[in-house]
Design a protein around this motif. Structure first.
Motif, PDB file in Angstrom:
ATOM      1  N   GLU A  67      13.636  54.024 -24.079  1.00 22.51           N
ATOM      2  CA  GLU A  67      13.202  53.044 -23.090  1.00 22.51           C
ATOM      3  C   GLU A  67      12.051  53.603 -22.269  1.00 22.51           C
ATOM      4  N   LEU A  68      11.076  52.738 -21.987  1.00 19.01           N
ATOM      5  CA  LEU A  68       9.882  53.107 -21.240  1.00 19.01           C
ATOM      6  C   LEU A  68       9.660  52.088 -20.135  1.00 19.01           C
ATOM      7  N   THR A  69       9.058  52.527 -19.065  1.00 18.64           N
ATOM      8  CA  THR A  69       8.781  51.621 -17.954  1.00 18.64           C
ATOM      9  C   THR A  69       7.279  51.404 -17.808  1.00 18.64           C
ATOM     10  N   ALA A  70       6.928  50.252 -17.291  1.00 16.99           N
ATOM     11  CA  ALA A  70       5.520  49.922 -17.066  1.00 16.99           C
ATOM     12  C   ALA A  70       5.414  48.988 -15.884  1.00 16.99           C
ATOM     13  N   GLU A  71       4.369  49.171 -15.096  1.00 14.28           N
ATOM     14  CA  GLU A  71       4.189  48.300 -13.939  1.00 14.28           C
ATOM     15  C   GLU A  71       3.975  46.860 -14.377  1.00 14.28           C
ATOM     16  N   ARG A  72       3.257  46.713 -15.495  1.00 10.48           N
ATOM     17  CA  ARG A  72       3.030  45.374 -16.060  1.00 10.48           C
ATOM     18  C   ARG A  72       3.242  45.417 -17.564  1.00 10.48           C
ATOM     19  N   ILE A  73       3.743  44.320 -18.083  1.00  4.00           N
ATOM     20  CA  ILE A  73       3.966  44.173 -19.518  1.00  4.00           C
ATOM     21  C   ILE A  73       3.152  42.981 -20.001  1.00  4.00           C
ATOM     22  N   LEU A  74       2.469  43.161 -21.124  1.00  2.00           N
ATOM     23  CA  LEU A  74       1.678  42.071 -21.725  1.00  2.00           C
ATOM     24  C   LEU A  74       2.259  41.732 -23.086  1.00  2.00           C
ATOM     25  N   ILE A  75       2.623  40.471 -23.278  1.00  2.00           N
ATOM     26  CA  ILE A  75       3.115  39.996 -24.573  1.00  2.00           C
ATOM     27  C   ILE A  75       1.933  39.425 -25.351  1.00  2.00           C
ATOM     28  N   ALA A  76       1.660  40.029 -26.509  1.00  2.00           N
ATOM     29  CA  ALA A  76       0.536  39.594 -27.349  1.00  2.00           C
ATOM     30  C   ALA A  76       0.980  39.623 -28.807  1.00  2.00           C
ATOM     31  N   THR A  77       2.136  39.024 -29.071  1.00  2.00           N
ATOM     32  CA  THR A  77       2.759  39.091 -30.391  1.00  2.00           C
ATOM     33  C   THR A  77       2.310  37.986 -31.348  1.00  2.00           C
ATOM     34  N   GLY A  78       1.427  37.095 -30.880  1.00  2.00           N
ATOM     35  CA  GLY A  78       0.825  36.107 -31.766  1.00  2.00           C
ATOM     36  C   GLY A  78       1.774  35.031 -32.254  1.00  2.00           C
ATOM     37  N   GLY A  79       1.447  34.497 -33.430  1.00  2.00           N
ATOM     38  CA  GLY A  79       2.260  33.451 -34.042  1.00  2.00           C
ATOM     39  C   GLY A  79       2.794  33.901 -35.386  1.00  2.00           C
ATOM     40  N   TRP A  80       3.632  33.053 -35.970  1.00  2.00           N
ATOM     41  CA  TRP A  80       4.264  33.369 -37.251  1.00  2.00           C
ATOM     42  C   TRP A  80       4.369  32.077 -38.056  1.00  2.00           C
ATOM     43  N   PRO A  81       4.185  32.135 -39.386  1.00  2.00           N
ATOM     44  CA  PRO A  81       4.267  30.905 -40.182  1.00  2.00           C
ATOM     45  C   PRO A  81       5.617  30.218 -40.052  1.00  2.00           C
ATOM     46  N   HIS A  82       5.562  28.904 -39.907  1.00  2.00           N
ATOM     47  CA  HIS A  82       6.784  28.104 -39.822  1.00  2.00           C
ATOM     48  C   HIS A  82       7.158  27.605 -41.210  1.00  2.00           C
ATOM     49  N   VAL A  83       8.364  27.910 -41.638  1.00  2.00           N
ATOM     50  CA  VAL A  83       8.863  27.437 -42.934  1.00  2.00           C
ATOM     51  C   VAL A  83      10.067  26.544 -42.682  1.00  2.00           C
ATOM     52  N   PRO A  84       9.947  25.239 -42.920  1.00  2.00           N
ATOM     53  CA  PRO A  84      11.088  24.339 -42.734  1.00  2.00           C
ATOM     54  C   PRO A  84      12.241  24.747 -43.655  1.00  2.00           C
ATOM     55  N   GLU A  85      13.451  24.524 -43.208  1.00  2.00           N
ATOM     56  CA  GLU A  85      14.616  24.868 -44.016  1.00  2.00           C
ATOM     57  C   GLU A  85      14.978  23.707 -44.931  1.00  2.00           C
ATOM     58  N   PHE A  86      15.047  24.002 -46.230  1.00  2.00           N
ATOM     59  CA  PHE A  86      15.513  23.043 -47.226  1.00  2.00           C
ATOM     60  C   PHE A  86      15.979  23.860 -48.424  1.00  2.00           C
ATOM     61  N   PRO A  87      16.776  23.290 -49.326  1.00  2.00           N
ATOM     62  CA  PRO A  87      17.274  24.056 -50.470  1.00  2.00           C
ATOM     63  C   PRO A  87      16.127  24.660 -51.279  1.00  2.00           C
ATOM     64  N   GLY A  88      16.165  25.973 -51.467  1.00  2.00           N
ATOM     65  CA  GLY A  88      15.144  26.655 -52.250  1.00  2.00           C
ATOM     66  C   GLY A  88      13.909  27.049 -51.465  1.00  2.00           C
ATOM     67  N   SER A  89      13.927  26.879 -50.150  1.00  2.00           N
ATOM     68  CA  SER A  89      12.741  27.221 -49.358  1.00  2.00           C
ATOM     69  C   SER A  89      12.405  28.705 -49.448  1.00  2.00           C
ATOM     70  N   ASP A  90      13.401  29.529 -49.808  1.00  2.00           N
ATOM     71  CA  ASP A  90      13.152  30.964 -49.938  1.00  2.00           C
ATOM     72  C   ASP A  90      12.272  31.293 -51.142  1.00  2.00           C
ATOM     73  N   HIS A  91      12.056  30.329 -52.028  1.00  2.00           N
ATOM     74  CA  HIS A  91      11.164  30.559 -53.169  1.00  2.00           C
ATOM     75  C   HIS A  91       9.697  30.362 -52.805  1.00  2.00           C
ATOM     76  N   ALA A  92       9.442  29.832 -51.624  1.00  2.00           N
ATOM     77  CA  ALA A  92       8.059  29.582 -51.199  1.00  2.00           C
ATOM     78  C   ALA A  92       7.483  30.825 -50.534  1.00  2.00           C
ATOM     79  N   ILE A  93       6.158  30.902 -50.526  1.00  2.00           N
ATOM     80  CA  ILE A  93       5.462  31.957 -49.809  1.00  2.00           C
ATOM     81  C   ILE A  93       4.698  31.319 -48.650  1.00  2.00           C
ATOM     82  N   THR A  94       4.203  32.161 -47.746  1.00  2.00           N
ATOM     83  CA  THR A  94       3.390  31.694 -46.627  1.00  2.00           C
ATOM     84  C   THR A  94       2.035  32.395 -46.673  1.00  2.00           C
ATOM     85  N   SER A  95       1.220  32.132 -45.663  1.00  2.00           N
ATOM     86  CA  SER A  95      -0.079  32.791 -45.581  1.00  2.00           C
ATOM     87  C   SER A  95       0.057  34.294 -45.373  1.00  2.00           C
ATOM     88  N   ASN A  96       1.255  34.778 -45.021  1.00  2.00           N
ATOM     89  CA  ASN A  96       1.478  36.225 -44.931  1.00  2.00           C
ATOM     90  C   ASN A  96       1.465  36.880 -46.305  1.00  2.00           C
TER      91      ASN A  96
END
Length: 448
Positions: free
Chosen positions: A130-159
Motif C-alpha cells: 500500500e502506498l499513499t499519495a496526496e492526490r490520485i488520478l484515475i486514467a484507466t481509459g475505456g474497454w471494449p463492450h461485448v454484449p452477453e449472448f450464447p457463444g459471445s466468447d468466440h468473438a474478438i474485440t479491437s484488443n
C-alpha cells in the motif's frame, strides 16, 4: 517533506496518464504511475496507432491497382498478413519503450502492476503493498463492450484483432460506429469478405447524415455487406473452427472471425472507487467537474474513463490541464467546443463543429454549402468514387459552424480547416481565400 509517499499517484499509463505524470513531475511533484497492461494505453498499444498502420497497409490495395493507369507496370500482388501484423506489433513495442523512457527521464516511478484505490489518499498494488499519495488520478481509459449472448466468447474485440494468427477469409463485424467501419474497410481491402451487422439502422451516429450515407454507399460498392436491425442471437463454433453467426431477422452467416465493435465502456470495474465514495454515472464513468475533480476531493480523473469525449488528444489536453492546474499554479480548463474528429474508413471522414441537424435545432436558420466531386486521381484511375465536402453556416452571423468531409485525405485537410471553425471565421473569410490549385482542399473556398 510531505507525509505522503507521493504527491501524485496515477492509475493508468495511457495518453492522459503519461501526460499528467510527466507534466506534474516537471512542476516538481513526486509522481508514481501504475499500469497493469502496457505503457502507452489504448491509443499506442491497441488503438489508433496500430489501427492507422493497418489503414496505411490497406490503402496499398487500391494504390497498386490504380498505379497501372499512371503508367506503372505493376504485376499481380499478394498480401501477407503475417508481415504487416509483425511489423505493426514491432512498432508498437518501439513506441511503448519511448513512453517508458519519457516517464523515466522525468523521474516518474513506474509500477508495472495493477493498482486499486483503498482510501481517498491510498492505493494498493497487486502484491498487497500500500502506498499513499496526496492526490490520485484515475486514467484507466475505456474497454471494449461485448454484449452477453450464447457463444459471445468466440468473438474478438479491437484488443485482439491486431494479433490474429491468419487473415480471415470471412469476417463479421458487429457495430455501426467508427471502429466497426474502420476495420470493415481494412479487412475488405485485404481481401476478406466483410459483413457489418448492426442492431440498429444507422452507421456512425453523431456524424452528418449526408456524409455517413455517402460512406455507406461507397462501402457497399466496394463489396462490404450490411445487415441492419439484426441483433446477435448466438455464435456457434463448428468442428472445422469456423463460426456460424445467428442473427434476428437474418439468415445465419458463416465466418472465420467475429469482431465485436459495439462501443467502449469506462474502465472502472474493480478499482475500488465506489467503496470510497467516488460518484460514477450509469455507464461506470467517473463523474468529474470542469477541473477533472471527482466527488472525493483528493481524487481526479481524465480521459476515456470520464466518458466525456473519447479521443486521445482530448485525454492529453485533460492530463495537461490537470497537472498545470494542480501542480503548476496555472489554472487551466479544457475547451470542448469544436473538437475535430476523424473516421479512418475507406475513404476517410473528417468532421468538426455542428452537423446540419444539430445546427438547425440549435440555431434555427442555417445555410448549407456542398461540393460533390471526383478527386483528380480517381478520375484518371477510372475510379467512380466521389468525395463530398459540406459546410454549415449560421444564417444570422455568416459564421462557419460545421465542416464535414469524406474523401481522400479528408482528416489531413480537416485538421487545418478546424482552426478556421474554432476561430469563428465566416463564409466570407473562406470566400476571400485564394484557392490552392489543383488540390482537393481548394473545394473548401470555392463552395457557392
Amino acid at each position: 517533506m510531505s507525509d505522503f509517499d507521493y504527491d501524485l499517484f496515477v492509475i493508468g499509463a495511457g495518453s492522459g496518464g503519461v501526460r499528467a505524470s510527466r507534466v506534474a513531475a516537471s512542476h516538481g511533484a513526486r509522481v508514481a504511475v501504475a499500469e497493469e497492461h502496457r505503457v502507452g494505453g489504448t491509443c499506442v498499444i491497441r488503438g489508433c496507432v496500430p489501427k492507422k498502420l493497418l489503414v496505411y497497409g490497406a490503402h496499398f490495395a487500391e494504390d497498386i491497382h490504380d498505379a497501372r493507369k499512371f503508367g506503372w507496370d505493376v504485376p499481380d500482388c499478394t498480401f501477407n498478413w503475417d508481415v504487416l501484423r509483425d511489423n505493426v506489433l514491432a512498432e508498437v513495442d518501439r513506441l511503448e519503450g519511448l513512453y517508458g523512457q519519457t516517464l523515466d527521464s522525468h523521474k516518474v516511478t513506474l509500477f508495472k502492476t495493477r493498482a486499486t484505490v483503498v482510501g481517498p489518499q491510498k492505493v494498493r498494488l497487486a502484491d498487497g503493498k500500500e502506498l499513499t499519495a496526496e492526490r490520485i488520478l484515475i486514467a484507466t481509459g475505456g474497454w471494449p463492450h461485448v454484449p452477453e449472448f450464447p457463444g459471445s466468447d468466440h468473438a474478438i474485440t479491437s484488443n485482439e484483432v491486431f494479433h490474429l494468427d491468419a487473415l480471415p477469409k470471412r469476417i463479421v463485424i458487429a457495430g455501426g460506429g467508427y471502429i466497426a467501419n474502420e476495420f470493415a474497410g481494412i479487412f475488405n481491402e485485404f481481401g476478406s469478405k466483410v459483413t457489418i451487422v448492426n442492431r440498429g439502422d444507422t452507421i456512425l451516429r453523431g456524424y452528418d447524415e449526408q456524409i455517413r450515407d455517402r460512406l455507406l454507399q461507397i462501402s457497399m460498392t466496394k463489396g462490404i455487406d450490411f445487415k441492419f436491425n439484426a441483433p446477435f442471437q448466438s455464435i456457434e463454433k463448428q468442428e472445422d473452427g469456423t463460426l456460424t453467426v445467428h442473427l434476428e431477422n437474418c439468415e445465419p452467416i458463416e465466418a472465420e472471425a467475429v469482431l465485436v465493435a459495439a462501443g467502449r465502456v469506462p474502465n472502472t470495474k474493480g478499482l475500488g472507487l465506489e467503496e470510497i465514495g467516488v460518484a460514477l454515472d450509469e455507464k461506470g464513468a467517473v463523474v468529474v467537474d470542469a477541473t477533472n475533480q471527482s466527488s472525493v476531493p483528493s481524487l481526479y480523473a481524465v480521459g476515456d474513463v470520464t466518458n466525456r469525449i473519447q479521443l486521445t488528444p482530448v485525454a492529453i489536453r485533460e492530463g495537461q490541464a490537470f497537472a498545470d492546474s494542480v501542480f503548476g499554479g496555472k489554472p487551466t480548463l479544457v475547451d470542448y467546443a469544436n473538437v475535430p474528429s476523424a473516421v479512418f474508413s475507406h475513404p476517410p471522414i473528417g468532421a468538426v463543429g455542428m452537423t446540419e441537424a444539430e445546427a438547425r435545432n440549435r440555431l434555427g436558420s442555417v445555410r448549407i454549402y456542398t461540393s460533390d466531386f471526383r478527386a483528380m486521381k480517381n478520375v484518371l484511375a477510372g475510379r467512380n468514387e466521389r468525395a463530398l465536402y459540406k459546410m454549415v453556416v449560421n444564417e444570422a452571423t455568416d459564421q462557419v459552424v460545421g465542416l464535414h468531409m469524406i474523401g481522400p485525405d479528408a482528416p489531413e485537410i480537416l485538421q487545418a480547416a478546424a482552426v478556421a471553425v474554432k476561430a469563428g471565421l465566416t463564409k466570407a473569410d473562406f470566400d476571400a481565400t485564394v484557392a490552392l490549385h489543383p488540390s482537393m482542399a481548394e473545394e473548401l473556398v470555392l463552395m457557392k
